[in-house]
Design a protein around this motif. Structure first.
Motif, PDB file in Angstrom:
ATOM      1  N   ARG A  44       0.834  -1.203   0.000  1.00 51.76           N
ATOM      2  CA  ARG A  44       0.000   0.000   0.000  1.00 51.76           C
ATOM      3  C   ARG A  44       0.874   1.261   0.000  1.00 51.76           C
ATOM      4  N   LEU A  45       1.832   1.322  -0.888  1.00 52.96           N
ATOM      5  CA  LEU A  45       2.740   2.456  -0.935  1.00 52.96           C
ATOM      6  C   LEU A  45       2.018   3.773  -1.215  1.00 52.96           C
ATOM      7  N   ILE A  46       0.937   3.717  -1.941  1.00 55.06           N
ATOM      8  CA  ILE A  46       0.203   4.936  -2.293  1.00 55.06           C
ATOM      9  C   ILE A  46      -0.437   5.587  -1.076  1.00 55.06           C
ATOM     10  N   ASP A  47      -0.727   4.798  -0.072  1.00 53.99           N
ATOM     11  CA  ASP A  47      -1.347   5.340   1.144  1.00 53.99           C
ATOM     12  C   ASP A  47      -0.331   5.953   2.105  1.00 53.99           C
ATOM     13  N   TRP A  48       0.933   5.825   1.796  1.00 51.99           N
ATOM     14  CA  TRP A  48       1.977   6.266   2.734  1.00 51.99           C
ATOM     15  C   TRP A  48       2.219   7.761   2.612  1.00 51.99           C
ATOM     16  N   GLN A  49       2.097   8.430   3.739  1.00 54.46           N
ATOM     17  CA  GLN A  49       2.466   9.833   3.811  1.00 54.46           C
ATOM     18  C   GLN A  49       2.881  10.109   5.243  1.00 54.46           C
ATOM     19  N   ALA A  50       4.057  10.694   5.415  1.00 55.39           N
ATOM     20  CA  ALA A  50       4.565  10.973   6.755  1.00 55.39           C
ATOM     21  C   ALA A  50       4.736  12.467   6.930  1.00 55.39           C
ATOM     22  N   ASP A  51       4.193  13.011   7.987  1.00 54.59           N
ATOM     23  CA  ASP A  51       4.366  14.423   8.325  1.00 54.59           C
ATOM     24  C   ASP A  51       5.418  14.533   9.416  1.00 54.59           C
ATOM     25  N   GLY A  52       6.656  14.461   9.060  1.00 54.28           N
ATOM     26  CA  GLY A  52       7.727  14.541  10.048  1.00 54.28           C
ATOM     27  C   GLY A  52       8.726  13.432   9.840  1.00 54.28           C
ATOM     28  N   PRO A  53       9.657  13.342  10.730  1.00 52.35           N
ATOM     29  CA  PRO A  53      10.728  12.351  10.538  1.00 52.35           C
ATOM     30  C   PRO A  53      10.200  10.920  10.660  1.00 52.35           C
ATOM     31  N   PRO A  54      10.599  10.076   9.713  1.00 46.54           N
ATOM     32  CA  PRO A  54      10.153   8.684   9.789  1.00 46.54           C
ATOM     33  C   PRO A  54      10.993   7.834  10.744  1.00 46.54           C
ATOM     34  N   GLU A  55      11.896   8.482  11.491  1.00 44.15           N
ATOM     35  CA  GLU A  55      12.720   7.752  12.448  1.00 44.15           C
ATOM     36  C   GLU A  55      12.604   8.396  13.822  1.00 44.15           C
ATOM     37  N   ILE A  56      12.637   7.572  14.832  1.00 37.60           N
ATOM     38  CA  ILE A  56      12.562   8.054  16.211  1.00 37.60           C
ATOM     39  C   ILE A  56      13.662   7.346  16.998  1.00 37.60           C
ATOM     40  N   THR A  57      14.420   8.100  17.787  1.00 34.53           N
ATOM     41  CA  THR A  57      15.425   7.518  18.671  1.00 34.53           C
ATOM     42  C   THR A  57      15.096   7.943  20.092  1.00 34.53           C
ATOM     43  N   ILE A  58      15.028   6.982  20.983  1.00 36.04           N
ATOM     44  CA  ILE A  58      14.781   7.241  22.401  1.00 36.04           C
ATOM     45  C   ILE A  58      16.077   6.941  23.148  1.00 36.04           C
ATOM     46  N   SER A  59      16.525   7.898  23.947  1.00 32.19           N
ATOM     47  CA  SER A  59      17.734   7.719  24.754  1.00 32.19           C
ATOM     48  C   SER A  59      17.336   7.538  26.210  1.00 32.19           C
ATOM     49  N   ILE A  60      17.934   6.572  26.854  1.00 28.82           N
ATOM     50  CA  ILE A  60      17.651   6.268  28.256  1.00 28.82           C
ATOM     51  C   ILE A  60      18.961   6.402  29.026  1.00 28.82           C
ATOM     52  N   GLN A  61      18.910   7.115  30.139  1.00 34.26           N
ATOM     53  CA  GLN A  61      20.096   7.268  30.971  1.00 34.26           C
ATOM     54  C   GLN A  61      19.785   6.724  32.358  1.00 34.26           C
ATOM     55  N   ASP A  62      20.571   5.738  32.805  1.00 35.37           N
ATOM     56  CA  ASP A  62      20.391   5.192  34.148  1.00 35.37           C
ATOM     57  C   ASP A  62      20.813   6.221  35.186  1.00 35.37           C
ATOM     58  N   GLU A  63      20.217   6.121  36.357  1.00 34.17           N
ATOM     59  CA  GLU A  63      20.658   6.948  37.475  1.00 34.17           C
ATOM     60  C   GLU A  63      22.025   6.459  37.932  1.00 34.17           C
ATOM     61  N   ALA A  64      22.605   7.138  38.894  1.00 36.15           N
ATOM     62  CA  ALA A  64      23.960   6.808  39.369  1.00 36.15           C
ATOM     63  C   ALA A  64      24.005   5.397  39.946  1.00 36.15           C
ATOM     64  N   PRO A  65      25.029   4.616  39.569  1.00 37.49           N
ATOM     65  CA  PRO A  65      25.145   3.257  40.082  1.00 37.49           C
ATOM     66  C   PRO A  65      25.703   3.203  41.502  1.00 37.49           C
ATOM     67  N   GLY A  66      26.296   4.291  41.943  1.00 42.14           N
ATOM     68  CA  GLY A  66      26.992   4.286  43.225  1.00 42.14           C
ATOM     69  C   GLY A  66      28.431   3.857  43.040  1.00 42.14           C
ATOM     70  N   VAL A  67      29.223   4.089  44.054  1.00 40.29           N
ATOM     71  CA  VAL A  67      30.630   3.708  44.023  1.00 40.29           C
ATOM     72  C   VAL A  67      30.961   2.893  45.266  1.00 40.29           C
ATOM     73  N   ALA A  68      31.937   2.002  45.111  1.00 39.79           N
ATOM     74  CA  ALA A  68      32.396   1.182  46.231  1.00 39.79           C
ATOM     75  C   ALA A  68      33.558   1.897  46.920  1.00 39.79           C
TER      76      ALA A  68
END
Length: 189
Positions: A44-68
């Motif tokens: 169904r290529l004819i039905d395809w229309q994107a308003d914006g970037p066709p890629e999304i990247t989500i970044s996740i940052q862990d909280e502090a692990p602590g130190v020994a």
């Protein structure tokens, strides 16, 4: 990897909201990324229309692990004691599993292995979320020989789970073994 396919019927317009659940794991990772790419349906290529970037990247940052780090920079025991209990703390965070190797630094140790003490290394572990103090038992060996000056064992923290878990303070400690005075005394009258 699992793929979910969303199909619109002809003449369907609007937005789709996708909820992505981010689950907590027990491994500390400073940064994680998830990359999504939107692609048209192969028939169904004819039905395809994107308003914006066709890629999304989500970044996740862990909280502090602590130190020994060691709880104290010096422990003093008598050679008559069976053990020196050396305490390690996990400070400034508790994200992810953590392990730390406590090892003897032979070059800075005046006590003699298998004569004054019986310890080479131990591994201390914390589970994800655990920041309770952990103790390492260093066996102390008694003899009947008077020893002066006191003997020392130098311990340091090595081989952490992740480089971000190394602290800048209290990374080494000293166990001082004081003579217990059981050698007796010699006198003349």
């Amino acid at each position: 990897t699992a793929f979910d396919e969303v199909v619109w019927t002809n003449a369907t317009h609007g937005y789709i909201v996708v909820l992505i659940a981010i689950l907590h794991d027990t491994e500390y990772e400073p940064y994680e990324t998830i990359h999504f790419e939107l692609q048209p349906h192969s028939k169904r290529l004819i039905d395809w229309q994107a308003d914006g970037p066709p890629e999304i990247t989500i970044s996740i940052q862990d909280e502090a692990p602590g130190v020994a780090e060691f709880a104290n920079i010096n422990y003093i025991v008598s050679e008559a004691d069976d053990l020196a209990l050396v305490v390690l703390n996990r400070v400034n965070g508790a994200v992810g599993d953590m392990s730390a190797k406590v090892e003897t630094r032979i070059s800075d140790t005046t006590a003699v292995l298998n004569e004054d003490y019986d310890f080479e290394f131990s591994v201390v572990t914390w589970a994800d979320g655990d920041d309770l103090p952990k103790a390492v038992a260093v066996p102390i060996l008694n003899d009947i020989v008077y020893e002066a000056p006191d003997k020392i064992i130098k311990l340091y923290i090595e081989e952490l789970t992740h480089r971000d878990m190394r602290g800048s303070e209290r990374q080494e400690t000293t166990v001082t073994i004081e003579d217990d005075g059981d050698a007796g005394s010699l006198g003349f009258s």
